[in-house]
Design a protein around this motif. Sequence first.
Motif, PDB file in Angstrom:
ATOM      1  N   THR A 256      -5.331  13.128   4.767  1.00 40.18           N
ATOM      2  CA  THR A 256      -5.936  11.827   4.489  1.00 40.18           C
ATOM      3  C   THR A 256      -5.442  11.311   3.141  1.00 40.18           C
ATOM      4  OG1 THR A 256      -7.909  12.487   5.721  1.00 40.18           O
ATOM      5  CG2 THR A 256      -8.100  10.567   4.258  1.00 40.18           C
ATOM      6  N   ILE A 257      -4.873  10.119   3.146  1.00 37.22           N
ATOM      7  CA  ILE A 257      -4.303   9.537   1.932  1.00 37.22           C
ATOM      8  C   ILE A 257      -4.942   8.184   1.675  1.00 37.22           C
ATOM      9  CG2 ILE A 257      -2.176   8.770   0.792  1.00 37.22           C
ATOM     10  CD1 ILE A 257      -0.645  10.651   2.637  1.00 37.22           C
ATOM     11  N   GLU A 258      -5.459   8.011   0.466  1.00 40.44           N
ATOM     12  CA  GLU A 258      -6.028   6.723   0.059  1.00 40.44           C
ATOM     13  C   GLU A 258      -4.930   5.876  -0.599  1.00 40.44           C
ATOM     14  OE1 GLU A 258      -8.963   5.429   0.482  1.00 40.44           O
ATOM     15  OE2 GLU A 258     -10.004   7.139   1.371  1.00 40.44           O
ATOM     16  N   THR A 259      -4.762   4.670  -0.112  1.00 43.45           N
ATOM     17  CA  THR A 259      -3.749   3.787  -0.675  1.00 43.45           C
ATOM     18  C   THR A 259      -4.311   2.371  -0.750  1.00 43.45           C
ATOM     19  OG1 THR A 259      -1.468   3.001  -0.463  1.00 43.45           O
ATOM     20  CG2 THR A 259      -2.706   3.303   1.572  1.00 43.45           C
ATOM     21  N   PHE A 260      -3.505   1.441  -1.211  1.00 47.91           N
ATOM     22  CA  PHE A 260      -3.942   0.053  -1.361  1.00 47.91           C
ATOM     23  C   PHE A 260      -3.252  -0.836  -0.333  1.00 47.91           C
ATOM     24  CE2 PHE A 260      -4.666   1.869  -5.559  1.00 47.91           C
ATOM     25  CZ  PHE A 260      -5.964   1.432  -5.838  1.00 47.91           C
ATOM     26  N   VAL A 261      -3.980  -1.856   0.088  1.00 53.10           N
ATOM     27  CA  VAL A 261      -3.409  -2.841   1.002  1.00 53.10           C
ATOM     28  C   VAL A 261      -2.454  -3.722   0.226  1.00 53.10           C
ATOM     29  CG1 VAL A 261      -3.890  -4.751   2.572  1.00 53.10           C
ATOM     30  CG2 VAL A 261      -5.462  -2.800   2.439  1.00 53.10           C
ATOM     31  N   GLY A 262      -1.241  -3.918   0.727  1.00 45.82           N
ATOM     32  CA  GLY A 262      -0.262  -4.756   0.038  1.00 45.82           C
ATOM     33  C   GLY A 262      -0.683  -6.216   0.022  1.00 45.82           C
ATOM     34  N   THR A 263      -0.285  -6.917  -1.014  1.00 47.86           N
ATOM     35  CA  THR A 263      -0.611  -8.347  -1.122  1.00 47.86           C
ATOM     36  C   THR A 263       0.307  -9.150  -0.219  1.00 47.86           C
ATOM     37  OG1 THR A 263       0.897  -8.539  -3.001  1.00 47.86           O
ATOM     38  CG2 THR A 263      -1.423  -8.096  -3.490  1.00 47.86           C
ATOM     39  N   LYS A 264      -0.265 -10.166   0.448  1.00 45.12           N
ATOM     40  CA  LYS A 264       0.522 -11.007   1.334  1.00 45.12           C
ATOM     41  C   LYS A 264       1.342 -12.005   0.527  1.00 45.12           C
ATOM     42  CE  LYS A 264      -2.661 -10.756   5.247  1.00 45.12           C
ATOM     43  NZ  LYS A 264      -3.471 -11.543   6.214  1.00 45.12           N
ATOM     44  N   LYS A 265       2.526 -12.299   1.039  1.00 39.92           N
ATOM     45  CA  LYS A 265       3.376 -13.286   0.385  1.00 39.92           C
ATOM     46  C   LYS A 265       2.855 -14.695   0.640  1.00 39.92           C
ATOM     47  CE  LYS A 265       7.616 -10.557   0.627  1.00 39.92           C
ATOM     48  NZ  LYS A 265       9.017 -10.524   1.113  1.00 39.92           N
ATOM     49  N   GLN A 266       2.927 -15.535  -0.359  1.00 43.19           N
ATOM     50  CA  GLN A 266       2.506 -16.918  -0.229  1.00 43.19           C
ATOM     51  C   GLN A 266       3.628 -17.733   0.415  1.00 43.19           C
ATOM     52  OE1 GLN A 266      -0.532 -17.949  -0.922  1.00 43.19           O
ATOM     53  NE2 GLN A 266      -1.133 -15.896  -1.633  1.00 43.19           N
ATOM     54  N   HIS A 267       3.316 -18.379   1.550  1.00 44.94           N
ATOM     55  CA  HIS A 267       4.319 -19.163   2.260  1.00 44.94           C
ATOM     56  C   HIS A 267       4.116 -20.651   1.975  1.00 44.94           C
ATOM     57  CE1 HIS A 267       5.698 -15.719   4.585  1.00 44.94           C
ATOM     58  NE2 HIS A 267       4.421 -15.405   4.751  1.00 44.94           N
TER      59      HIS A 267
END
Length: 246
Positions: free
Chosen positions: A227-238
């Motif tokens: 089990t690995i805790e990570t962060f959700v990547g930020t979405k690119k602004q279109h």
Amino acid sequence: MERRKKTVYQLDTPYSAVSWPSVALEDQETILELLCNLLVPLGQYRSEYVELSKGKRDKKRKRKATTAQSESIAPPPAPELKSYVDVGIVTVTRHLQELASQAQAKITSSDDKSTTQDAAHRSYSAIFVDRSELPNVLNGHLPQAVAIASKAHPEQIPIRLVGFSKSCGERLSESLGIPRVSCIGIRQGAPDSKALVEFTTKHVPIIEIQWMEEAKKAEYKATSINTIETFVGTKKQHSHGLPGQQ
């Protein structure tokens, strides 16, 4: 803005991997020196009596001219050591597989016992690998293969596996008189190999294969889930504007 976390799951085997034996650098240097000294007679014989191939056309042109001379001047036999030395990852791996498969049948007849004394049927005393010359995908199987081959013949001294951490391919090639060398297997009983084998046996640990002992218990082993805790990547602004607009 606070970053959101997510949990990632990775599947893994419940059995531990088989790792390379740990050998001190100074011991590696001593082993390499002893190994090269052992192989020098093979390189000398090859340089003096083995003619390097220059292609099919050259062979055809010289065949008739050298036939009479080769019949009158035959080279001396190769050193006895030659039949005890295997060169190349493929050759060494194939013999390890043969050693492991021999455990399926016990040798009982006197004829078979005499056959096992031949160099071609002997187990390895040690295997030497220049790990800097080969990627792990090509030699990563050796620790497990060596351990299994040794387990197949408990009456013999376990095979030692030496992985040189520093590049030594050129020294091995020079000693053997072969352009490229990255893996060498020395069979038991090799002439003049006593010093090398004794030092290697003393300073290189036996490979332990833990999962084999666990598998013999025939107990259920659940799949390992990491089990690995990570962060959700930020979405690119279109941009919603027309092409070319800023």
